[in-house]
Design a protein around this motif. Structure first.
Motif, PDB file in Angstrom:
ATOM      1  N   SER A 115     -17.335   7.521 -96.549  1.00 27.44           N
ATOM      2  CA  SER A 115     -16.428   7.441 -97.936  1.00 27.44           C
ATOM      3  C   SER A 115     -16.988   7.736 -99.265  1.00 27.44           C
ATOM      4  CB  SER A 115     -15.888   5.873 -97.821  1.00 27.44           C
ATOM      5  OG  SER A 115     -15.051   5.710 -98.999  1.00 27.44           O
ATOM      6  N   VAL A 116     -17.977   7.378 -99.353  1.00 31.23           N
ATOM      7  CA  VAL A 116     -18.700   7.705-100.761  1.00 31.23           C
ATOM      8  C   VAL A 116     -18.864   9.255-100.739  1.00 31.23           C
ATOM      9  CG1 VAL A 116     -20.655   7.574-102.221  1.00 31.23           C
ATOM     10  CG2 VAL A 116     -19.708   5.411-101.013  1.00 31.23           C
ATOM     11  N   LEU A 117     -19.425   9.766 -99.753  1.00 33.51           N
ATOM     12  CA  LEU A 117     -19.578  11.255 -99.742  1.00 33.51           C
ATOM     13  C   LEU A 117     -18.502  12.385 -99.574  1.00 33.51           C
ATOM     14  CD1 LEU A 117     -23.099  11.076 -98.025  1.00 33.51           C
ATOM     15  CD2 LEU A 117     -22.670  11.163-100.423  1.00 33.51           C
ATOM     16  N   SER A 118     -17.468  11.536 -99.254  1.00 33.65           N
ATOM     17  CA  SER A 118     -16.036  12.349 -98.779  1.00 33.65           C
ATOM     18  C   SER A 118     -16.388  13.171 -97.677  1.00 33.65           C
ATOM     19  CB  SER A 118     -15.697  13.057-100.096  1.00 33.65           C
ATOM     20  OG  SER A 118     -15.282  12.262-100.927  1.00 33.65           O
ATOM     21  N   VAL A 119     -16.946  12.849 -96.592  1.00 35.56           N
ATOM     22  CA  VAL A 119     -17.245  13.558 -95.428  1.00 35.56           C
ATOM     23  C   VAL A 119     -16.765  12.701 -94.093  1.00 35.56           C
ATOM     24  CG1 VAL A 119     -19.265  14.834 -96.231  1.00 35.56           C
ATOM     25  CG2 VAL A 119     -19.638  12.437 -94.859  1.00 35.56           C
ATOM     26  N   PRO A 120     -16.230  13.354 -93.133  1.00 34.51           N
ATOM     27  CA  PRO A 120     -15.711  12.679 -92.026  1.00 34.51           C
ATOM     28  C   PRO A 120     -16.951  11.578 -91.445  1.00 34.51           C
ATOM     29  CG  PRO A 120     -15.497  15.074 -91.863  1.00 34.51           C
ATOM     30  CD  PRO A 120     -16.335  14.909 -92.789  1.00 34.51           C
ATOM     31  N   LYS A 121     -16.515  10.677 -90.674  1.00 29.98           N
ATOM     32  CA  LYS A 121     -17.651   9.663 -90.217  1.00 29.98           C
ATOM     33  C   LYS A 121     -18.172  10.306 -89.200  1.00 29.98           C
ATOM     34  CE  LYS A 121     -14.352   6.240 -89.508  1.00 29.98           C
ATOM     35  NZ  LYS A 121     -13.805   5.011 -89.069  1.00 29.98           N
ATOM     36  N   SER A 122     -17.635  11.388 -88.430  1.00 28.11           N
ATOM     37  CA  SER A 122     -18.238  12.206 -87.307  1.00 28.11           C
ATOM     38  C   SER A 122     -19.589  12.823 -87.930  1.00 28.11           C
ATOM     39  CB  SER A 122     -17.345  12.866 -86.606  1.00 28.11           C
ATOM     40  OG  SER A 122     -16.821  13.901 -87.529  1.00 28.11           O
ATOM     41  N   SER A 123     -19.367  13.110 -89.309  1.00 33.87           N
ATOM     42  CA  SER A 123     -20.553  13.657 -89.908  1.00 33.87           C
ATOM     43  C   SER A 123     -21.987  12.926 -90.293  1.00 33.87           C
ATOM     44  CB  SER A 123     -20.144  14.512 -91.101  1.00 33.87           C
ATOM     45  OG  SER A 123     -19.216  15.446 -90.971  1.00 33.87           O
ATOM     46  N   VAL A 124     -21.819  11.497 -90.022  1.00 30.81           N
ATOM     47  CA  VAL A 124     -22.736  10.792 -90.567  1.00 30.81           C
ATOM     48  C   VAL A 124     -23.219  10.048 -89.154  1.00 30.81           C
ATOM     49  CG1 VAL A 124     -23.427   8.807 -91.899  1.00 30.81           C
ATOM     50  CG2 VAL A 124     -21.843  10.099 -92.798  1.00 30.81           C
ATOM     51  N   THR A 125     -24.700  10.464 -88.753  1.00 28.55           N
ATOM     52  CA  THR A 125     -25.291   9.942 -87.715  1.00 28.55           C
ATOM     53  C   THR A 125     -26.581   9.099 -88.231  1.00 28.55           C
ATOM     54  OG1 THR A 125     -24.385  11.756 -86.501  1.00 28.55           O
ATOM     55  CG2 THR A 125     -26.128  10.593 -85.304  1.00 28.55           C
ATOM     56  N   ILE A 126     -26.838   8.002 -87.557  1.00 24.05           N
ATOM     57  CA  ILE A 126     -27.872   7.302 -87.747  1.00 24.05           C
ATOM     58  C   ILE A 126     -28.851   7.785 -86.528  1.00 24.05           C
ATOM     59  CG2 ILE A 126     -29.220   4.952 -87.790  1.00 24.05           C
ATOM     60  CD1 ILE A 126     -26.452   3.782 -88.662  1.00 24.05           C
ATOM     61  N   VAL A 127     -30.201   8.361 -87.146  1.00 27.67           N
ATOM     62  CA  VAL A 127     -30.844   9.089 -86.070  1.00 27.67           C
ATOM     63  C   VAL A 127     -32.165   8.185 -85.851  1.00 27.67           C
ATOM     64  CG1 VAL A 127     -30.300  11.345 -86.378  1.00 27.67           C
ATOM     65  CG2 VAL A 127     -32.127  10.330 -87.964  1.00 27.67           C
ATOM     66  N   ILE A 167     -26.643  13.839 -92.218  1.00 31.32           N
ATOM     67  CA  ILE A 167     -25.433  14.056 -92.753  1.00 31.32           C
ATOM     68  C   ILE A 167     -24.957  15.544 -92.566  1.00 31.32           C
ATOM     69  CG2 ILE A 167     -23.769  13.953 -94.826  1.00 31.32           C
ATOM     70  CD1 ILE A 167     -26.012  11.949 -95.637  1.00 31.32           C
ATOM     71  N   ALA A 168     -24.035  15.755 -91.610  1.00 31.44           N
ATOM     72  CA  ALA A 168     -23.768  17.093 -91.239  1.00 31.44           C
ATOM     73  C   ALA A 168     -22.538  17.857 -92.393  1.00 31.44           C
ATOM     74  CB  ALA A 168     -23.046  17.422 -89.671  1.00 31.44           C
ATOM     75  N   GLY A 169     -22.997  19.037 -92.715  1.00 30.64           N
ATOM     76  CA  GLY A 169     -22.175  19.898 -93.707  1.00 30.64           C
ATOM     77  C   GLY A 169     -22.549  19.768 -95.053  1.00 30.64           C
ATOM     78  N   MET A 170     -23.784  19.026 -95.387  1.00 27.31           N
ATOM     79  CA  MET A 170     -24.313  19.094 -96.891  1.00 27.31           C
ATOM     80  C   MET A 170     -25.576  19.688 -96.665  1.00 27.31           C
ATOM     81  SD  MET A 170     -22.979  15.192 -98.313  1.00 27.31           S
ATOM     82  CE  MET A 170     -22.832  15.861 -99.806  1.00 27.31           C
ATOM     83  N   ASP A 171     -26.111  19.965 -98.050  1.00 25.73           N
ATOM     84  CA  ASP A 171     -27.401  20.504 -98.247  1.00 25.73           C
ATOM     85  C   ASP A 171     -27.897  19.351 -99.076  1.00 25.73           C
ATOM     86  OD1 ASP A 171     -26.486  20.994-100.553  1.00 25.73           O
ATOM     87  OD2 ASP A 171     -26.875  23.159-100.643  1.00 25.73           O
TER      88      ASP A 171
END
Length: 104
Positions: free
Chosen positions: A64-76, A88-92
């Motif tokens: 929500s804070v980063l304005s990315v889909p939940k599917s782009s955030v993974t706890i590794v 976080i996929a799709g960010m640099d």
């Protein structure tokens, strides 16, 4: 002010960020400061650390804070720890650090 850069690194197709999580907090906040001893960005969530509830709340709040889909955030790593490493996929790195620093 300390930059979030100490907790962020580029990965293969994503950016990694180390979180210092405080579950069961009175309010939800991300980023909630920078822990320079753990090289981690603070993250406070209301959900208790029970049955994966806190991890789900972290993914929801970060996305929500980063304005990315939940599917782009993974706890590794750190699924059962207060220190977690997320991808976080799709960010640099630069984009993430700028976004986090502007919120601190």
């Amino acid at each position: 002010m300390t930059s979030a850069a100490c907790a962020v690194e580029n990965g293969d197709g994503c950016v990694y960020c180390v979180l210092d999580v405080h579950a069961g907090s009175k309010r939800e906040e991300f980023p909630a400061g920078v822990n320079i001893w753990r090289n981690a960005v603070g993250c406070s969530i209301r959900a208790p650390p029970v049955e994966g509830k806190a991890n789900k709340a972290i993914v929801k709040l970060v996305s929500s804070v980063l304005s990315v889909p939940k599917s782009s955030v993974t706890i590794v790593s750190g699924q059962t720890s207060s220190v977690k490493r997320i991808c976080i996929a799709g960010m640099d790195k630069d984009a993430l650090v700028n976004t986090l620093d502007s919120c601190l």
